[in-house]
Write a protein that holds these residues in place. Structure first.
Motif, PDB file in Angstrom:
ATOM      1  N   MET A  64     -25.392  20.585  12.089  1.00 30.64           N
ATOM      2  CA  MET A  64     -26.205  21.769  11.904  1.00 30.64           C
ATOM      3  C   MET A  64     -27.692  21.425  12.070  1.00 30.64           C
ATOM      4  SD  MET A  64     -26.262  25.033  11.150  1.00 30.64           S
ATOM      5  CE  MET A  64     -24.920  25.603  10.189  1.00 30.64           C
ATOM      6  N   TRP A  65     -28.123  20.303  11.468  1.00 30.26           N
ATOM      7  CA  TRP A  65     -29.542  19.961  11.563  1.00 30.26           C
ATOM      8  C   TRP A  65     -29.940  19.688  13.006  1.00 30.26           C
ATOM      9  CZ3 TRP A  65     -31.771  15.636  13.561  1.00 30.26           C
ATOM     10  CH2 TRP A  65     -30.957  14.500  13.743  1.00 30.26           C
ATOM     11  N   GLN A  66     -29.004  19.147  13.797  1.00 34.75           N
ATOM     12  CA  GLN A  66     -29.322  18.860  15.192  1.00 34.75           C
ATOM     13  C   GLN A  66     -29.513  20.164  15.984  1.00 34.75           C
ATOM     14  OE1 GLN A  66     -25.840  16.430  15.633  1.00 34.75           O
ATOM     15  NE2 GLN A  66     -27.060  14.560  15.792  1.00 34.75           N
ATOM     16  N   ALA A  67     -28.683  21.156  15.710  1.00 30.76           N
ATOM     17  CA  ALA A  67     -28.828  22.455  16.383  1.00 30.76           C
ATOM     18  C   ALA A  67     -30.157  23.095  16.005  1.00 30.76           C
ATOM     19  CB  ALA A  67     -27.664  23.371  16.021  1.00 30.76           C
ATOM     20  N   MET A  68     -30.520  23.027  14.729  1.00 37.60           N
ATOM     21  CA  MET A  68     -31.785  23.606  14.273  1.00 37.60           C
ATOM     22  C   MET A  68     -32.971  22.864  14.906  1.00 37.60           C
ATOM     23  SD  MET A  68     -30.908  26.129  12.454  1.00 37.60           S
ATOM     24  CE  MET A  68     -32.442  26.572  11.708  1.00 37.60           C
ATOM     25  N   ARG A  69     -32.885  21.556  14.931  1.00 41.07           N
ATOM     26  CA  ARG A  69     -33.975  20.752  15.511  1.00 41.07           C
ATOM     27  C   ARG A  69     -34.124  21.027  17.006  1.00 41.07           C
ATOM     28  NH1 ARG A  69     -37.328  18.856  17.961  1.00 41.07           N
ATOM     29  NH2 ARG A  69     -38.314  16.825  17.829  1.00 41.07           N
ATOM     30  N   GLN A 111     -27.293  12.954  22.659  1.00 40.05           N
ATOM     31  CA  GLN A 111     -26.502  12.251  23.663  1.00 40.05           C
ATOM     32  C   GLN A 111     -27.400  12.093  24.889  1.00 40.05           C
ATOM     33  OE1 GLN A 111     -22.973  14.701  23.599  1.00 40.05           O
ATOM     34  NE2 GLN A 111     -22.295  13.740  21.706  1.00 40.05           N
ATOM     35  N   ASN A 112     -27.050  12.613  26.023  1.00 42.66           N
ATOM     36  CA  ASN A 112     -27.925  12.456  27.195  1.00 42.66           C
ATOM     37  C   ASN A 112     -28.576  13.765  27.608  1.00 42.66           C
ATOM     38  OD1 ASN A 112     -27.597   9.659  27.599  1.00 42.66           O
ATOM     39  ND2 ASN A 112     -25.600  10.015  28.541  1.00 42.66           N
ATOM     40  N   ASP A 113     -28.550  14.753  26.734  1.00 44.84           N
ATOM     41  CA  ASP A 113     -29.114  16.061  27.049  1.00 44.84           C
ATOM     42  C   ASP A 113     -30.421  16.271  26.300  1.00 44.84           C
ATOM     43  OD1 ASP A 113     -26.926  16.801  28.677  1.00 44.84           O
ATOM     44  OD2 ASP A 113     -25.782  17.379  26.904  1.00 44.84           O
ATOM     45  N   ILE A 114     -31.377  16.888  26.993  1.00 45.20           N
ATOM     46  CA  ILE A 114     -32.660  17.219  26.386  1.00 45.20           C
ATOM     47  C   ILE A 114     -32.629  18.695  26.010  1.00 45.20           C
ATOM     48  CG2 ILE A 114     -35.135  17.448  26.784  1.00 45.20           C
ATOM     49  CD1 ILE A 114     -34.893  15.050  28.698  1.00 45.20           C
ATOM     50  N   HIS A 115     -32.984  18.989  24.763  1.00 49.39           N
ATOM     51  CA  HIS A 115     -32.967  20.365  24.267  1.00 49.39           C
ATOM     52  C   HIS A 115     -34.367  20.782  23.835  1.00 49.39           C
ATOM     53  CE1 HIS A 115     -28.569  20.392  24.035  1.00 49.39           C
ATOM     54  NE2 HIS A 115     -28.696  19.127  23.685  1.00 49.39           N
ATOM     55  N   GLN A 116     -34.670  22.070  24.015  1.00 42.65           N
ATOM     56  CA  GLN A 116     -35.904  22.633  23.502  1.00 42.65           C
ATOM     57  C   GLN A 116     -35.711  24.131  23.312  1.00 42.65           C
ATOM     58  OE1 GLN A 116     -38.198  22.723  27.784  1.00 42.65           O
ATOM     59  NE2 GLN A 116     -39.073  21.552  26.182  1.00 42.65           N
ATOM     60  N   ASP A 117     -36.633  24.726  22.602  1.00 40.32           N
ATOM     61  CA  ASP A 117     -36.608  26.152  22.325  1.00 40.32           C
ATOM     62  C   ASP A 117     -36.469  26.926  23.625  1.00 40.32           C
ATOM     63  OD1 ASP A 117     -37.266  28.590  20.639  1.00 40.32           O
ATOM     64  OD2 ASP A 117     -38.910  28.619  22.079  1.00 40.32           O
ATOM     65  N   GLY A 118     -35.603  27.938  23.620  1.00 37.35           N
ATOM     66  CA  GLY A 118     -35.362  28.715  24.834  1.00 37.35           C
ATOM     67  C   GLY A 118     -36.272  29.906  24.997  1.00 37.35           C
ATOM     68  N   GLY A 119     -37.314  30.032  24.170  1.00 37.06           N
ATOM     69  CA  GLY A 119     -38.195  31.189  24.210  1.00 37.06           C
ATOM     70  C   GLY A 119     -38.889  31.410  25.535  1.00 37.06           C
ATOM     71  N   ILE A 120     -39.028  30.371  26.324  1.00 36.03           N
ATOM     72  CA  ILE A 120     -39.667  30.532  27.632  1.00 36.03           C
ATOM     73  C   ILE A 120     -38.772  31.379  28.540  1.00 36.03           C
ATOM     74  CG2 ILE A 120     -40.369  29.292  29.709  1.00 36.03           C
ATOM     75  CD1 ILE A 120     -41.220  26.999  27.876  1.00 36.03           C
ATOM     76  N   ILE A 121     -37.473  31.234  28.373  1.00 36.97           N
ATOM     77  CA  ILE A 121     -36.523  31.963  29.211  1.00 36.97           C
ATOM     78  C   ILE A 121     -35.946  33.174  28.485  1.00 36.97           C
ATOM     79  CG2 ILE A 121     -34.328  31.785  30.433  1.00 36.97           C
ATOM     80  CD1 ILE A 121     -34.963  28.766  30.729  1.00 36.97           C
ATOM     81  N   LEU A 122     -35.567  32.989  27.236  1.00 34.60           N
ATOM     82  CA  LEU A 122     -34.886  34.038  26.489  1.00 34.60           C
ATOM     83  C   LEU A 122     -35.356  33.982  25.041  1.00 34.60           C
ATOM     84  CD1 LEU A 122     -32.674  36.159  26.996  1.00 34.60           C
ATOM     85  CD2 LEU A 122     -31.007  34.448  26.325  1.00 34.60           C
TER      86      LEU A 122
END
Length: 178
Positions: free
Chosen positions: A1-6, A21-32
């Protein structure tokens, strides 16, 4: 859960992106800026035969500034403002989901703010006003909050839980066979 929030809170320009893992995540506000419709869509893809029990959409607050230019304005500034407004709109998704999902399933909470507040705001007086605005909003929407609490508190019958478990296992087996 903390990883999804982060990962989902990694707003570009404010917080570093998050690697899992090997994926980079960031806030999707730029797109949606309101991802609730996407979440509903992806849930349908993962569990096509499962009805929604509860869809909760939490906004960060909105400031409705009534000062708008004429709708016939064609200035570059007006076009840029309309583009930004459209790209950051969260209430359009809310309107759509509010019409498509049952009222005892879909809930959105998005306080109306007394002033426009930037994402990096840190002045104590302004933050106190945000708290006050949110408390006022929740007080005005007390019946809606109570209804949400009752939906979240419902005890699911054993048969429903067993059906969900079997459906999830069948989906996992299907994925492994593909």
């Amino acid at each position: 859960m903390w990883q999804a929030m982060r990962a989902s809170s990694a707003a570009p320009g404010y917080f570093q992106e998050f690697t899992l893992q090997n994926d980079i995540h960031q806030d999707g506000g730029i797109i949606l800026n309101n991802p609730c419709a996407l979440a509903v869509h992806e849930s349908r893809l993962l569990w096509p035969n499962q009805p929604f029990q509860c869809v909760l959409s939490l906004g960060t607050g909105r400031y409705d500034n009534v000062k708008r230019g004429p709708t016939t304005s064609t200035s570059l500034r007006a076009k840029i403002n309309n583009l930004i407004s459209s790209a950051t709109d969260t209430e359009g998704v809310h309107t759509l989901l509010d019409e498509l999902l049952p009222p005892d399933v879909y809930f959105r909470f998005n306080p109306v703010l007394n002033a426009e507040v930037s994402l990096d705001e840190n002045r104590p007086g302004t933050l106190d006003q945000l708290v006050t605005d949110t408390q006022d909003y929740l007080e005005r929407n007390r019946p809606k909050v109570a209804k949400l609490c009752s939906v979240l508190d419902r005890e699911r019958i054993a048969l429903g839980r067993a059906r969900d478990w079997m459906s999830e296992r069948a989906w996992e087996i299907k994925q492994r066979l593909m």
